[in-house]
Design a protein around this motif. Structure first.
Motif, short mmCIF file in Angstrom:
data_model
loop_
_atom_site.label_atom_id
_atom_site.label_comp_id
_atom_site.label_asym_id
_atom_site.label_seq_id
_atom_site.Cartn_x
_atom_site.Cartn_y
_atom_site.Cartn_z
N SER A 405 0.84 -1.20 0.00
CA SER A 405 0.00 0.00 0.00
C SER A 405 0.88 1.24 0.00
CB SER A 405 -0.91 -0.01 1.23
OG SER A 405 -1.62 1.21 1.36
N TRP A 406 0.50 2.21 -0.82
CA TRP A 406 1.19 3.51 -0.86
C TRP A 406 0.12 4.58 -0.68
CZ3 TRP A 406 4.65 5.45 -5.51
CH2 TRP A 406 5.29 6.63 -5.13
N ARG A 407 0.05 5.13 0.51
CA ARG A 407 -0.96 6.12 0.86
C ARG A 407 -0.34 7.52 0.78
NH1 ARG A 407 -5.93 6.45 3.45
NH2 ARG A 407 -6.22 8.22 4.84
N ASN A 408 -1.14 8.49 0.32
CA ASN A 408 -0.67 9.87 0.14
C ASN A 408 0.54 9.90 -0.81
OD1 ASN A 408 -2.59 11.01 1.89
ND2 ASN A 408 -1.31 10.53 3.67
N VAL A 409 0.32 9.40 -2.03
CA VAL A 409 1.41 9.33 -3.01
C VAL A 409 1.97 10.72 -3.27
CG1 VAL A 409 2.02 8.68 -5.37
CG2 VAL A 409 0.37 7.30 -4.06
N GLY A 410 3.26 10.89 -3.02
CA GLY A 410 3.91 12.17 -3.24
C GLY A 410 3.33 13.30 -2.41
N GLY A 411 2.73 12.96 -1.26
CA GLY A 411 2.12 13.97 -0.41
C GLY A 411 0.75 14.43 -0.87
N GLU A 412 0.19 13.79 -1.87
CA GLU A 412 -1.12 14.14 -2.40
C GLU A 412 -2.15 13.10 -1.93
OE1 GLU A 412 -1.74 16.88 -4.01
OE2 GLU A 412 0.38 17.49 -4.02
N PRO A 413 -3.47 13.45 -1.99
CA PRO A 413 -4.50 12.52 -1.51
C PRO A 413 -4.80 11.38 -2.47
CG PRO A 413 -5.53 14.52 -2.31
CD PRO A 413 -4.04 14.76 -2.36
N PHE A 414 -3.77 10.81 -3.07
CA PHE A 414 -3.89 9.62 -3.90
C PHE A 414 -3.42 8.41 -3.12
CE2 PHE A 414 -3.73 12.81 -7.28
CZ PHE A 414 -4.69 12.34 -8.16
N ASP A 415 -4.10 7.29 -3.31
CA ASP A 415 -3.69 6.03 -2.69
C ASP A 415 -3.55 4.97 -3.78
OD1 ASP A 415 -3.92 7.23 -0.20
OD2 ASP A 415 -6.01 6.59 0.04
N LEU A 416 -2.47 4.20 -3.69
CA LEU A 416 -2.21 3.12 -4.65
C LEU A 416 -1.91 1.86 -3.86
CD1 LEU A 416 -1.68 2.18 -7.60
CD2 LEU A 416 0.72 2.87 -7.25
N ARG A 455 -5.26 -1.15 -7.03
CA ARG A 455 -6.34 -0.22 -6.72
C ARG A 455 -5.76 1.19 -6.67
NH1 ARG A 455 -7.40 -4.27 -2.62
NH2 ARG A 455 -9.24 -5.52 -3.15
N LEU A 456 -6.50 2.12 -7.24
CA LEU A 456 -6.11 3.53 -7.22
C LEU A 456 -7.28 4.32 -6.68
CD1 LEU A 456 -4.11 5.81 -7.97
CD2 LEU A 456 -5.22 5.87 -10.22
N GLY A 457 -7.02 5.16 -5.69
CA GLY A 457 -8.06 5.95 -5.09
C GLY A 457 -7.65 7.39 -4.87
N TYR A 458 -8.68 8.25 -4.83
CA TYR A 458 -8.44 9.68 -4.55
C TYR A 458 -9.42 10.09 -3.46
CZ TYR A 458 -7.96 14.70 -5.19
OH TYR A 458 -7.73 16.04 -4.98
N ARG A 459 -8.92 10.78 -2.43
CA ARG A 459 -9.74 11.18 -1.30
C ARG A 459 -10.09 12.66 -1.41
NH1 ARG A 459 -6.10 10.93 2.32
NH2 ARG A 459 -4.51 9.86 1.09
N PHE A 460 -11.39 12.95 -1.20
CA PHE A 460 -11.90 14.31 -1.33
C PHE A 460 -12.17 14.90 0.08
CE2 PHE A 460 -13.01 12.15 -5.21
CZ PHE A 460 -12.71 13.07 -6.20
N GLY A 461 -12.20 16.22 0.15
CA GLY A 461 -12.61 16.91 1.36
C GLY A 461 -11.77 16.54 2.57
N ASN A 462 -12.43 16.30 3.69
CA ASN A 462 -11.71 15.97 4.92
C ASN A 462 -10.94 14.67 4.81
OD1 ASN A 462 -12.69 18.26 6.19
ND2 ASN A 462 -14.50 17.20 7.02
N GLU A 463 -11.41 13.75 3.93
CA GLU A 463 -10.72 12.48 3.77
C GLU A 463 -9.34 12.66 3.14
OE1 GLU A 463 -11.47 9.26 4.54
OE2 GLU A 463 -13.03 10.15 5.76
#
Length: 465
Positions: A405-416, A455-463
C-alpha cells in the motif's frame, strides 16, 4: 453418467463439462438509509434509523453438474425474484446517575411485503420438467433495552434484553408442462402456502473488571434465536414442510490485555466459551417419494454443545506489526430429533490459525506512507455437508495473501495499492452438493485461484487529510 464424471475429472477443477442448465445469474440492489439524531437534553438523545431497499435477482443451479437433466433445481429462470424491504429503528439513548449508567432503549420494525407476482423458473428432476413459482413475505417487530452501569471504578455490569416477534409466509406454485399440478399436496390452483409466527426473548448479561487501562477481564452470557420456516417444494412430504425456530445460549470468559511502551507494544485477546444449541436447523438431502430424485429440506435436527477457545495477539515493534490468531472448536451433538437421518457430522473445522506481518517503510511524509504485508490463514479438515458422503470431506488448507500500500502518493490525496490472494494458487474446496448416496454423483465448488490486482483511489474533502 460415468462418462460425464470421467470427462470432468480430465478437465480439472477450473473448467466445466457442458451442463443442462442455462448457467447465469444477476443481482441488482439499491437502498437508501437515513439516520437522524436529536439531542433532547444534555444527557438524552433521540435517534432514528430508516432504511429502504429493493432487490432483483436470479440464478440457475445444475445440481448434478452434467449435461443430463437429472437434478437441475433451477435449470432456467424467466421471472426473477423482486423483493422490497423497509425498516425503522427508533432509539432513546442517554446517561444517568451522574454518568455511571449509559443506556439505550427502543423499538425495531421491518416489513418485506409479498411480491406482486410469482417468480418463474424451470425445475428438472430425473428428467421430469416442471415450472415453479415462489412468493414470500416477512415482518419483524422488537423492543429492546441495554445498559452499562459502573458499579465501581473498576467493575461494571452490562445487561440487555430484546423480545422479537416475526411473521413469515411462503407460497410455492408448481405445474407440469401440461398445466397439471405437480404436487399431490397442493390445492386446485397448484399452490402450497403456509405462514407462521415466531417469537422469543434474547438477552446479554455480563460483568467487566478493569483494574487498569491495560487489563480487562469479563464474563458474559448471551442468547440468540433464528425464526423457523417452511419447506414448500412440491416434492416435499407434508411431515417435512414446517420447521421450528432454533436458539443458542452461551457463556464466555475472556481477557483483553496490553503492555509495553515506546517502540514496543503487545496486545492479546483470549476467550473461552460454551454454547448450548437447541432445535438446530439443519439441511438434509434425501430421496423424494414423488420424484424418486433428491430433495433437500431443513429440519430441526436436535441439540448440540459447542466448546471453543479463541486467541488473538498483536505485537507493534517500531514500524513492524506482527499478528496471530488461533481458534479451537469442539462441536458435539448431544441429542437428535425423531426422523432425522443419521449419521450427522459437524461442518465446523476443529482448528484454525493465522499469522501475519506488516512493515511500514521509514520514509519522509513528502513521499507518502508505504507498507507491505503478508498473511497466512489455515483451517483444519472438515465436512462440506453434515451427512455421510464419500465426497463430503473437505481437506485442510492454508491461503497466503500478499499486499502493498502507498498512501498519500507524493504527499497528495492519492492512494495506490497492490493485492494478491491465494498467492500459492492452492486448490481447495469451499462447498458443494455431495449427492453420491442419492444420485450417484456429487458437485463441489472450489475456491478462487491466485488473483492479483491494483487499486487507485483519490480522497476528497476531509478524507484528503
Amino acid at each position: 453418467m460415468a462418462a460425464q464424471v470421467a470427462a470432468q475429472d480430465a478437465l480439472g477443477i477450473r473448467r466445466q463439462v457442458p451442463l443442462s442448465a442455462d448457467m447465469s445469474g444477476f443481482l441488482r440492489r439499491w437502498s437508501v438509509t437515513n439516520t437522524t439524531s436529536i439531542d433532547l437534553s444534555d444527557s438524552i438523545t433521540l435517534r432514528n434509523i430508516f432504511a429502504y431497499s429493493r432487490s432483483k435477482y436470479a440464478q440457475t443451479i445444475d445440481g448434478d453438474g452434467t449435461i443430463y437433466p437429472v437434478f437441475d433445481p433451477i435449470q432456467s429462470q424467466s421471472i426473477p425474484y423482486v423483493t422490497r424491504q423497509i425498516s425503522n429503528e427508533i432509539q432513546l439513548q442517554g446517561t444517568s446517575f451522574g454518568g455511571d449508567l449509559d443506556w439505550v432503549a427502543g423499538f425495531f420494525y421491518l416489513n418485506q411485503p409479498e411480491e406482486d407476482n410469482f417468480t418463474l423458473h424451470r425445475n428438472v428432476t430425473m428428467g421430469r420438467p416442471r415450472d415453479v413459482g415462489f412468493k414470500q413475505f416477512e415482518s419483524s417487530r422488537a423492543v429492546f433495552a441495554q445498559g452499562d452501569f459502573d458499579i465501581t471504578s473498576t467493575l461494571s455490569l452490562t445487561a440487555g434484553a430484546r423480545y422479537t416477534w416475526e411473521t413469515i409466509g411462503r407460497k410455492n406454485k408448481e405445474t407440469l408442462l401440461s398445466g397439471a399440478c405437480f404436487s399431490p399436496f397442493a390445492g386446485t390452483d397448484c399452490t402450497l402456502a403456509n405462514s407462521g409466527d415466531f417469537q422469543a426473548p434474547t438477552w446479554t448479561i455480563g460483568l467487566n473488571f478493569a483494574p487498569n487501562r491495560d487489563t480487562l477481564l469479563y464474563v458474559v452470557s448471551r442468547r440468540g434465536f433464528r425464526s423457523g420456516g417452511f419447506n414448500l417444494a412440491g416434492d416435499v412430504p407434508v411431515a417435512d414442510q414446517v420447521f421450528d425456530k432454533e436458539t443458542v445460549t452461551d457463556l464466555e470468559f475472556g481477557a483483553k490485555l496490553s503492555f509495553g511502551s515506546g517502540d514496543f507494544r503487545f496486545t492479546t485477546n483470549i476467550a473461552a466459551y460454551r454454547q448450548w444449541y437447541r432445535d438446530i436447523q439443519l439441511q438434509e438431502t434425501t430421496t423424494s417419494p414423488i420424484t424418486l430424485g433428491p430433495v433437500t429440506v431443513v429440519k430441526n435436527a436436535g441439540e448440540a454443545q459447542i466448546d471453543g477457545i479463541e486467541i488473538e495477539a498483536t505485537a507493534f515493534i517500531g514500524d513492524l506489526t506482527l499478528n496471530a490468531q488461533f481458534a479451537y472448536t469442539d462441536f458435539d451433538y448431544t441429542k437428535f430429533s425423531p426422523g432425522v437421518i443419521l449419521p450427522i457430522y459437524p461442518t465446523v473445522p476443529p482448528y484454525k490459525f493465522g499469522v501475519g506481518a506488516q512493515y511500514r517503510l521509514p520514509l519522509p511524509s513528502s513521499i507518502g506512507d508505504i507498507s507491505i504485508s503478508a498473511n497466512f490463514d489455515w483451517q483444519d479438515k472438515t465436512r462440506v455437508v453434515p451427512y455421510d458422503d464419500p465426497f463430503g470431506l473437505k481437506d485442510a488448507y492454508g491461503l497466503l495473501t500478499l499486499g502493498a500500500s502507498w498512501r498519500n502518493v507524493g504527499g497528495e490525496p492519492f492512494d495506490l495499492s497492490f493485492f494478491m490472494t491465494n498467492a500459492t494458487n492452492k486448490e481447495y474446496v469451499l462447498g458443494g452438493l455431495p449427492l453420491t448416496n442419492t444420485l450417484g454423483v456429487s458437485t463441489l465448488t472450489y475456491g478462487a485461484p491466485r488473483m492479483y490486482g491494483f487499486r487507485l483511489g483519490y480522497r476528497f474533502g476531509n478524507e484528503a487529510y
